[in-house]
Design an enzyme around this catalytic site. Structure first.
Site, PDB file in Angstrom:
ATOM      1  N   HIS A  79     -17.926  25.384 -15.564  1.00  0.00           N
ATOM      2  CA  HIS A  79     -19.252  25.985 -15.478  1.00  0.00           C
ATOM      3  C   HIS A  79     -19.408  26.870 -14.236  1.00  0.00           C
ATOM      4  O   HIS A  79     -20.486  27.387 -13.967  1.00  0.00           O
ATOM      5  CB  HIS A  79     -20.301  24.852 -15.459  1.00  0.00           C
ATOM      6  CG  HIS A  79     -21.683  25.306 -15.761  1.00  0.00           C
ATOM      7  ND1 HIS A  79     -22.724  25.184 -14.862  1.00  0.00           N
ATOM      8  CD2 HIS A  79     -22.211  25.895 -16.866  1.00  0.00           C
ATOM      9  CE1 HIS A  79     -23.828  25.658 -15.392  1.00  0.00           C
ATOM     10  NE2 HIS A  79     -23.556  26.108 -16.595  1.00  0.00           N
ATOM     11  N   LYS A 110     -19.196  29.992 -11.506  1.00  0.00           N
ATOM     12  CA  LYS A 110     -19.301  31.453 -11.512  1.00  0.00           C
ATOM     13  C   LYS A 110     -18.832  31.952 -10.157  1.00  0.00           C
ATOM     14  O   LYS A 110     -19.575  31.908  -9.161  1.00  0.00           O
ATOM     15  CB  LYS A 110     -20.733  31.921 -11.765  1.00  0.00           C
ATOM     16  CG  LYS A 110     -21.255  31.659 -13.175  1.00  0.00           C
ATOM     17  CD  LYS A 110     -21.894  30.303 -13.316  1.00  0.00           C
ATOM     18  CE  LYS A 110     -22.469  30.099 -14.722  1.00  0.00           C
ATOM     19  NZ  LYS A 110     -22.963  28.735 -14.909  1.00  0.00           N
ATOM     20  N   ASP A 169      -9.984  40.706  -3.055  1.00  0.00           N
ATOM     21  CA  ASP A 169      -9.136  40.964  -1.888  1.00  0.00           C
ATOM     22  C   ASP A 169      -9.238  39.890  -0.817  1.00  0.00           C
ATOM     23  O   ASP A 169      -8.856  40.133   0.335  1.00  0.00           O
ATOM     24  CB  ASP A 169      -9.469  42.336  -1.264  1.00  0.00           C
ATOM     25  CG  ASP A 169      -9.028  43.492  -2.144  1.00  0.00           C
ATOM     26  OD1 ASP A 169      -8.153  43.276  -3.013  1.00  0.00           O
ATOM     27  OD2 ASP A 169      -9.559  44.605  -1.984  1.00  0.00           O
ATOM     28  N   HIS A 176     -32.742  30.738 -15.324  1.00  0.00           N
ATOM     29  CA  HIS A 176     -31.381  30.219 -15.277  1.00  0.00           C
ATOM     30  C   HIS A 176     -30.922  29.922 -13.851  1.00  0.00           C
ATOM     31  O   HIS A 176     -29.784  29.528 -13.626  1.00  0.00           O
ATOM     32  CB  HIS A 176     -30.424  31.223 -15.934  1.00  0.00           C
ATOM     33  CG  HIS A 176     -29.090  30.646 -16.296  1.00  0.00           C
ATOM     34  ND1 HIS A 176     -27.956  30.851 -15.539  1.00  0.00           N
ATOM     35  CD2 HIS A 176     -28.709  29.854 -17.336  1.00  0.00           C
ATOM     36  CE1 HIS A 176     -26.932  30.225 -16.098  1.00  0.00           C
ATOM     37  NE2 HIS A 176     -27.355  29.614 -17.183  1.00  0.00           N
ATOM     38  N   LYS A 186     -30.320  28.143 -10.219  1.00  0.00           N
ATOM     39  CA  LYS A 186     -30.060  26.778  -9.733  1.00  0.00           C
ATOM     40  C   LYS A 186     -30.064  26.853  -8.213  1.00  0.00           C
ATOM     41  O   LYS A 186     -29.010  26.848  -7.560  1.00  0.00           O
ATOM     42  CB  LYS A 186     -28.704  26.257 -10.222  1.00  0.00           C
ATOM     43  CG  LYS A 186     -28.484  26.387 -11.743  1.00  0.00           C
ATOM     44  CD  LYS A 186     -27.609  27.563 -12.039  1.00  0.00           C
ATOM     45  CE  LYS A 186     -27.090  27.634 -13.462  1.00  0.00           C
ATOM     46  NZ  LYS A 186     -27.874  27.181 -14.541  1.00  0.00           N
ATOM     47  N   ASP A 223     -37.345  23.552   4.137  1.00  0.00           N
ATOM     48  CA  ASP A 223     -37.876  23.919   5.456  1.00  0.00           C
ATOM     49  C   ASP A 223     -37.590  25.375   5.822  1.00  0.00           C
ATOM     50  O   ASP A 223     -37.647  25.743   6.999  1.00  0.00           O
ATOM     51  CB  ASP A 223     -37.305  22.998   6.542  1.00  0.00           C
ATOM     52  CG  ASP A 223     -37.785  21.552   6.389  1.00  0.00           C
ATOM     53  OD1 ASP A 223     -38.789  21.344   5.694  1.00  0.00           O
ATOM     54  OD2 ASP A 223     -37.134  20.658   6.963  1.00  0.00           O
TER      55      ASP A 223
END
Length: 418
Positions: free
Chosen positions: A160, A162, A167, A336, A338, A343
């Site tokens: 899952h 991403k 480089d 979508h 997350k 603070d």
């Protein structure tokens, strides 16, 4: 540290007084930390001691595919040595074709390009699309192709993450996949998400996560040795950044980072969660924070792409609202993101969802940071999003139809397998 303890006690006593008056907790919007406090101190305060911290990173928050895709494509087009892309969804739509062309052109000019996509997440893509990229020099492979013969656990454990690393100098991580869902035409039609662009030591850590997944998925024992033949591909250049980062790829460590930061929150806990089916410890931590006077706000889906999860999430509303937690439902397309910010100085974003599949099965990656500037950017983004949402009130929620209450209770019973 005595001053911190006294401050926490004062906040707690204030929360009790407000609870007795029936007004609920009132957030304090002033600065929690002096600007002179070093970021490394903030990182050590909010992060568990077991988490290693990387100093000297430079980061930029990117909103949605509208900002993330151009920056990612620019990095790919400028690549000189290597590109590492790991994604759950690589869809052969307009956006996928755009990225595919950029990756193929990079491979044709001598860049070493490796792409890992999840076979289940990308099942709607054309086979010919990936084969055409292979013929042009892109080493692109599916993670755990669909196979019932290997058992249900093999099917459920998905990649899952991403991650894009170019480089060994610049990296991107967040919740955005390679799909047109994140690149809307016009306003309000696309999926809401966040990506972090990183330069600095954390880039190497993200590339290490990619290489480890590649070796595990394909039993490629020589990948480590090949990487040593090209050391420049992971040797990040020095950057003037001050952001302290921790790259977490263990599901338990990400969950523990959330709990630790929430328990140490002094002013605010702001969480945007695409899929929110929390465990008991998370619910208890959020309620305890709200009850001691911390502002706790949740940005959740109003129109999820998984309707069953949407109703399962609402099974938690009454307890959360009753504890003084504010809940905002995103109405403009699908949420979508997350992300979380505590603070205004501690934050996290990546692929990890606050639900059972992420915690029990999926391969995830999150960047956890400590930096007032980046924290403010993430907090401002969160509060702006809340201005475009519908806030859920406890009185209104209790008046929902009976069929919704029944459905929520049934789905709550099956929450561990959703």
């Amino acid at each position: 540290m005595r001053e911190l303890g006294a401050e926490r006690e004062r906040v707690g006593l204030g929360a009790e007084a407000l609870a007795e008056s029936g007004q609920g907790p009132v957030p304090e919007h002033g600065l929690v930390w002096s600007p002179s406090i070093p970021n490394r101190f903030l990182a050590r305060y909010y992060l568990p001691r077991s988490h290693s911290i990387l100093h000297g990173n430079s980061c930029q928050l990117l909103r949605d595919g509208v900002e993330a895709y151009p920056a990612m494509l620019e990095a790919i087009q400028r690549a000189r040595r290597s590109i590492r892309l790991e994604t759950y969804m690589f869809i052969s739509d307009a956006v996928g074709e755009l990225f595919g062309q950029a990756l193929a052109e990079a491979a044709e000019r001598g860049v070493h390009v490796k792409v890992l996509f999840d076979a289940v997440g990308s099942w709607t893509s054309r086979r010919g699309f990936f084969e055409a990229l292979r013929q042009r020099g892109v080493d692109i492979r599916p993670f755990k192709p669909f196979s019932l013969s290997r058992g249900l656990r093999h099917l459920m454990r998905r990649d899952h993450r991403k991650i894009l690393v170019v480089d060994g100098e610049v990296a991107f991580t967040g919740g955005v996949n390679i799909s047109a869902h994140w690149a809307p035409l016009g306003q309000g039609g696309g999926w809401r998400d966040d990506v972090l662009r990183i330069e600095g030591p954390a880039v190497h850590e993200l590339e290490r996560r990619f290489r480890a997944t590649w070796r595990m998925a394909f039993q490629d024992r020589f990948e480590r040795f090949r990487s040593r033949l090209h050391p420049s591909q992971w040797r990040a250049r020095k950057t003037p950044g001050k952001v302290c980062l921790s790259v977490l790829s263990s599901r338990r460590s990400i969950h523990r980072a959330y709990l630790n930061a929430i328990s140490r929150a002094r002013r605010s806990v702001l969480i945007a969660a695409a899929y929110f089916v929390p465990d008991r410890r998370m619910v208890a931590a959020l309620c305890e924070a709200a009850q001691r006077g911390v502002e706790v706000s949740l940005l959740l889906n109003g129109r999820s792409d998984h309707p069953l999860l949407e109703h399962a999430t609402r099974a938690f509303y009454e307890k959360l609202l009753g504890a003084g937690i504010r809940i905002f439902e995103w109405q403009r397309g699908v949420l979508h993101a997350k992300t979380a910010v505590v603070d205004g100085v501690w934050g996290t974003l990546g692929s990890f969802n606050l639900e059972r599949l992420s915690l029990a099965f999926n391969h995830e990656a999150n960047a956890v940071f400590a930096d007032p500037r980046l924290g403010k950017a993430l907090e401002d983004s969160f509060r702006n999003d809340c201005g475009n949402c519908r806030e859920v009130s406890l009185t209104e929620f209790r008046q929902r139809p009976l069929w919704q209450k029944v459905l929520e209770r049934v789905l709550y019973f099956f929450r561990k397998v959703l």
